[in-house]
Design an enzyme around this catalytic site. Structure first.
Site, PDB file in Angstrom:
ATOM      1  N   GLU A  43      31.795  23.850   7.798  1.00 12.42           N
ATOM      2  CA  GLU A  43      32.177  24.890   8.055  1.00 12.42           C
ATOM      3  C   GLU A  43      33.207  25.089   6.563  1.00 12.42           C
ATOM      4  OE1 GLU A  43      34.667  25.492  11.608  1.00 12.42           O
ATOM      5  OE2 GLU A  43      35.638  27.376  10.765  1.00 12.42           O
ATOM      6  N   GLY A  89      41.397  17.916  10.478  1.00 14.01           N
ATOM      7  CA  GLY A  89      41.011  17.613  10.989  1.00 14.01           C
ATOM      8  C   GLY A  89      39.986  16.875  11.895  1.00 14.01           C
ATOM      9  N   MET A 130      36.317  18.747  13.417  1.00  9.49           N
ATOM     10  CA  MET A 130      34.761  20.040  13.201  1.00  9.49           C
ATOM     11  C   MET A 130      33.842  19.468  14.553  1.00  9.49           C
ATOM     12  SD  MET A 130      33.617  21.622  11.783  1.00  9.49           S
ATOM     13  CE  MET A 130      32.855  22.901  12.508  1.00  9.49           C
ATOM     14  N   ASN A 180      30.839  20.370  15.328  1.00  9.62           N
ATOM     15  CA  ASN A 180      29.539  20.507  14.812  1.00  9.62           C
ATOM     16  C   ASN A 180      28.956  19.728  16.119  1.00  9.62           C
ATOM     17  OD1 ASN A 180      29.519  19.780  12.332  1.00  9.62           O
ATOM     18  ND2 ASN A 180      30.522  17.800  12.280  1.00  9.62           N
ATOM     19  N   GLU A 205      38.548  20.264  19.816  1.00  9.69           N
ATOM     20  CA  GLU A 205      37.036  20.166  19.599  1.00  9.69           C
ATOM     21  C   GLU A 205      35.490  20.074  20.259  1.00  9.69           C
ATOM     22  OE1 GLU A 205      36.666  20.878  16.777  1.00  9.69           O
ATOM     23  OE2 GLU A 205      38.930  19.346  15.709  1.00  9.69           O
ATOM     24  N   HIS A 214      35.694  23.487  22.376  1.00 10.25           N
ATOM     25  CA  HIS A 214      34.911  24.158  20.559  1.00 10.25           C
ATOM     26  C   HIS A 214      33.458  24.553  21.735  1.00 10.25           C
ATOM     27  CE1 HIS A 214      37.136  26.323  17.979  1.00 10.25           C
ATOM     28  NE2 HIS A 214      37.364  25.066  17.319  1.00 10.25           N
TER      29      HIS A 214
HETATM   30  N1  TRP Z   1      36.629  24.133  13.001  1.00  7.71           N
HETATM   31  C1  TRP Z   1      37.314  22.571  12.353  1.00  7.71           C
HETATM   32  C2  TRP Z   1      38.412  23.056  13.715  1.00  7.71           C
HETATM   33  O1  TRP Z   1      38.336  22.715  14.769  1.00  7.71           O
HETATM   34  C3  TRP Z   1      37.895  23.346  11.257  1.00  7.71           C
HETATM   35  C4  TRP Z   1      37.345  22.310  10.310  1.00  7.71           C
HETATM   36  C5  TRP Z   1      37.260  20.815  10.220  1.00  7.71           C
HETATM   37  C6  TRP Z   1      37.386  22.825   8.636  1.00  7.71           C
HETATM   38  N2  TRP Z   1      36.913  21.070   8.586  1.00  7.71           N
HETATM   39  C7  TRP Z   1      37.086  21.943   7.411  1.00  7.71           C
HETATM   40  C8  TRP Z   1      37.233  24.373   8.036  1.00  7.71           C
HETATM   41  C9  TRP Z   1      36.571  21.730   6.928  1.00  7.71           C
HETATM   42  C10 TRP Z   1      37.369  24.414   6.551  1.00  7.71           C
HETATM   43  C11 TRP Z   1      36.585  23.361   6.364  1.00  7.71           C
HETATM   44  O2  TRP Z   1      39.092  23.203  13.675  1.00  7.71           O
HETATM   45 ZN    ZN Z   2      39.063  24.530  15.896  1.00  5.53          ZN
END
Ligand code: TRP
Ligand code: ZN
Length: 881
Positions: free
Chosen positions: A127, A267, A269, A271, A304, A307
């Site tokens: 992301e 912080g 991600m 996935n 997370e 999500h």
């Molecule tokens: N989607 C992640 C979150 O829970 C955000 C995120 C993590 C992100 N790493 C990143 C966004 C690197 C951009 C680039 O908030």
């Molecule tokens: Zn998020």
């Protein structure tokens, strides 16, 4: 690096001309090159209007295309075009299979987007647009595909091979290599792809879902961190249960994995099935992590996990919709924390962040609505606005709909859009359809930036027993919109009688309102509510729970604020009354720099909280805490950083000397000598005790220095150790902390997370001489400019120490300018995060403003990444506003 940056507009959105039904990746990790063979089953998108469009796949700068095959036939160079990091194929049938082979070099990837190496392990961050650095792809969130991933690597260095979904095959190969194949049955966009190869140990747990399915929970970490996983696993299980109970959402795969990595831009991600976390946001034990870090980790693990529904099962159509998943998920994790711990304390923490950082962003050149209309680099919009204001907007819908209809709305949203990539309009439509409430005007929150001010006036007619409340709203112009339409917002309130009791509410023309608290629907630029049968002149308790992200302007008298500070049953409003009094007092201190006299009324207000043993200690700590310098700056029309600092220090000292005995007694009462405990009560006691310690140490007395030194020497837990250090570091002109900092480093130098804290404490200290300190620490052997956590601990903390960043000679700005240039070549996302504060010059003094603009000008003359280019240019463009 580029300067001819292209602006992307929401209004130009078009569905993709092609769909990718399945994606098969074969990733072979090698020392010099990693090869990626990608096999895609592609068909034309029936929803696209361009039935003969060419196929365009995005690719990053670092990938070397080796071969392209269509339906098994190698394309020669006339069959495709490679331009501007895009792979274009003109002649495409209705359906076909496309295979590409690329070579990449993850070990050289310092931007940490795509596949990269962190220490000895390979991991991914896709992301928002990182997947294109792995292979040529339709790298957009509305292209959903079923992924199968085969990874092979040398077995001794990379015994663990992970990807999304379920493990389906694994085995040994020749030459000491091995392989694993993973299959994810849920179609997903590429930004949710993840893989990991490394030498990791695993901590296991399990969760039985409401429908009785067993889910394996696994956390993978480097061996030396194996004792730091318990808290995250416990948090994960609590979150899973909470989402079932609160939103009726179960986890869907049989396996949920978390991997901790040291080098990470954000912080964590989400996935699918394979969350990747910044080590700092998942690993904890009481010896090395403070209470605040435990709390933060729990919130991020929950975020997370949540999500999986708000983001993964229902995802975003395009990146303008980022708040669809982030605003909603932040709201969900805040609800989780509020339900699990103290709702009032959580609300106070969140409002503090919002008003300090989001209001500042809304007033800055980077101001944007929670659904931006355009961007150059999407990475710049992972912002407090999209996240925290986005969460407030969801929370406002909850307030307008009430618990029952809000749940009905979220059920409809998840059920209606499961498996789809949608927009914030779909979210609001689900809420509107489920509730029958018209949310059309509410949608302005998605398109208009800026912080509204609510001006409230009132009058009481004793003879008629009528109380009239007039609410007017206005929102300052921002770059995207000069004249704002009025917002629809919930205004939660109550009327208190002279004893502080809530009075029954009868609102003219609104029979729906009963009871003693209500939510008023604010829709017009100005509207008046008439309360009837009001037996005495009430004191209004307004914007309860901070029911809308606005600035409230009501001319409370000091007497009224003192009343609310002790009587209001709404925890937020009670705290807010204290804060207002403390802000007003600090403003008086700004006017009397040669000697500030604190009022008796303020002292007795603080005293009554401090000595009340029945109050929740966490809440008392909040009630007596001074507003931060950053928030004070936010409340001023022109910001004089030094004056704010001096006035706040004078306040701190005045309070400490007026309440010295009470603070000491409270410190002793809260000082826990028993075994370490992490119950709410114990955490609250530590918070209050350490607030007292900090006050007492502003008095400059040896007695309290000793107290801090003893607290440090006890080494009871990281909360107390950190607080003891901080209270000594904060003493202007003293080096009492120096030997302790040396001791601290010696104790903990092998733990990179603790070393991060050690850097942050020193670089964030708001005392003079910060720049030399930071420059020394940049030379320290433990500093690594390629590690985002280290950069945040050193440079990020320095920027937060306002008197140093804003040093009158411009040295702080010049230093940050240097660091931005250095970092932009390494990691544009991190560089651009440091550039945003330089653009916030609007309310600084003219000299500082000029010095900040000078640095921006200098940056604009360099070759910049899109990330920094956008931030610098928006700031310079705003110079003439
Ligand atoms: N989607 C992640 C979150 O829970 C955000 C995120 C993590 C992100 N790493 C990143 C966004 C690197 C951009 C680039 O908030
Ligand atoms: Zn998020």
């Amino acid at each position: 690096m580029t300067t001819n940056s292209q602006v992307i507009y929401l209004k130009n959105y078009k569905p993709p001309a092609f769909l990718i039904d399945t994606t098969d990746l074969d990733i072979r990790i090698g020392d010099e090159y990693t090869s990626v063979v990608t096999r895609l089953k592609i068909r034309r998108n029936p929803a696209s209007s361009e039935m003969s469009a060419e196929l365009v796949l995005q690719g990053g700068k670092g990938i070397k295309l080796q071969e392209v095959m269509m339906d098994g036939l190698i394309l020669d160079s006339s069959g495709y075009e490679l331009e501007d990091s895009k792979l274009c194929i003109q002649q495409c049938p209705e359906t076909f299979e496309l295979t590409t082979e690329c070579l990449i070099q993850p070990q050289l990837n310092t931007s940490l987007e795509g596949l990269y190496k962190s220490g000895g392990m390979y991991c991914t961050q896709c992301e928002a647009e990182g997947f294109r650095n792995i292979t040529y792809y339709l790298d957009r969130p509305d292209a959903l595909s079923v992924f199968t991933t085969r990874i092979s690597a040398p077995k001794t260095s990379y015994p663990v091979l992970l990807a999304n979904g379920n493990p389906v095959d694994s085995g040994d190969l020749d030459n000491g290599e091995h392989f694993a194949v993973w299959h994810d049955p849920f179609p997903k966009p590429a930004y949710l792809f993840a893989m990991v190869a490394g030498d990791l140990v695993r901590q296991d747990d399990e969760f039985i879902t409401a429908s009785g399915r067993k889910v394996d929970l696994q956390i993978f970490v480097e061996a030396h961190n194996s004792h730091k996983c318990d808290h995250a696993l416990a948090s994960l299980k609590r979150s899973m249960l909470w989402d079932e109970k609160t939103y009726g959402r179960e986890y869907d795969l049989d396996l949920f994995m978390i991997v901790a990595v040291d080098d990470f831009n954000m912080g964590a991600m989400e996935n699918k099935g394979l969350n990747i976390f910044n080590s700092d946001c998942v690993l904890a034990d009481p010896a090395t992590s403070s209470d605040a870090m435990f709390e933060r980790i729990e919130g991020i693990v929950a975020h997370e996990y949540f999500h999986n529904w708000s983001g993964n099962r229902v995802t975003c159509r395009d990146w303008f919709q980022l708040s669809l998943k982030e605003g909603f998920t932040v709201y969900r994790d805040a609800q989780y924390t509020a339900d699990t711990y103290s709702a009032a304390v959580k609300r106070i923490d969140d409002v503090t962040i919002l008003r300090t950082h989001q209001f500042a962003e809304d007033a800055s050149p980077m101001a944007h609505p929670i659904r931006p209309a355009s961007y150059i680099e999407i990475n710049n919009f992972y912002s407090v606005t999209v996240y925290e204001k986005g969460a407030e907007v969801v929370g406002m819908m909850h307030s307008l709909l009430g618990d029952h209809l809000f749940r009905k709305g979220s059920d409809l949203y998840f059920d209606r859009h499961d498996g789809q990539a949608v927009t914030t309009d779909h979210f609001v439509a689900a809420m509107g359809d489920a509730s029958g409430i018209d949310l059309s005007q509410f949608k302005h929150w998605y398109s208009q930036a800026g912080t509204p001010t609510l001006t409230v006036t009132d009058s009481y007619d004793a003879a008629a027993q009528e109380y009239r409340l007039t609410v007017a709203q206005s929102t300052p112009a921002t770059a995207e919109c000069q004249h704002k339409q009025p917002f629809h917002m919930p205004f939660r309130m109550a009327l208190l009688d002279a004893n502080g009791t809530e009075m029954p509410l009868v609102v003219q023309g609104n029979d729906a309102i009963t009871g003693t608290t209500c939510v008023l629907d604010i829709k017009q630029a100005q509207q008046t509510f008439v309360f009837q049968e009001v037996k005495q002149h009430p004191i209004p308790s307004l914007l309860r729970g901070f029911s809308a992200p606005v600035k409230l302007d009501y001319a409370y008298t000091k007497a009224q604020l003192l009343f609310l500070a002790s009587k209001d049953q709404d925890g937020f409003c009670r705290w807010e009354a204290c804060q207002r009094l403390l802000i007003e007092a600090t403003e008086e201190a700004m006017l009397h720099t040669d000697g500030y006299q604190i009022t008796d009324a303020l002292v007795s207000m603080l005293r009554s909280s401090l000595v009340d043993e029945h109050l929740d200690t966490a809440m008392v700590a909040k009630l007596i805490q001074l507003p931060s310098e950053a928030y004070l700056a936010e409340t001023q029309t022109t910001v004089d950083v030094d004056l704010i600092h001096a006035a706040r220090e004078a306040m701190r000292m005045a309070i400490a000397s007026a309440l010295e005995n009470e603070l000491l007694t409270c410190y002793q009462r809260c000082h826990d000598t028993g075994p370490f405990s992490q119950t709410g009560g114990a955490i609250g006691n530590r918070a209050l005790k350490n607030t007292c310690l900090s006050y007492l140490n502003s008095l400059g007395k040896t007695q309290y220095h000793n107290m801090a030194q003893q607290q440090y020497a006890l080494q009871a837990n990281m909360t107390d150790v950190g607080a003891a250090l901080n209270s000594l570091i904060a003493i202007e002109g003293s080096n009492l902390a120096t030997p302790l900092l040396t001791d601290f480093y010696q104790r903990w130098h092998t733990d990179t997370q603790v070393v991060d804290q050690w850097f942050a404490m020193q670089c964030g200290a708001n005392r003079s001489g910060g720049l030399e300190q930071v420059q020394q620490l940049l030379q320290h052997s433990a500093f690594d400019i390629r590690n985002p956590n280290k950069v945040r601990s050193v440079v990020g903390s320095f920027i937060r120490s306002a008197i140093n960043f804003h040093a009158a000679d411009g040295s702080g700005y010049a230093f940050v300018g240097d660091m931005i240039l250095k970092l932009d070549a390494i990691n544009p996302m991190i560089a651009s995060g440091l550039a945003k504060p330089l653009g916030r010059f609007k309310r600084q003094t003219p000299q500082r403003k000029a010095l900040m603009q000078k640095q921006l000008q200098r940056l604009s003359e360099a070759q910049l990444s899109k990330d920094v280019f956008e931030v610098v240019n928006r700031a310079l463009d705003s110079s003439n506003d």
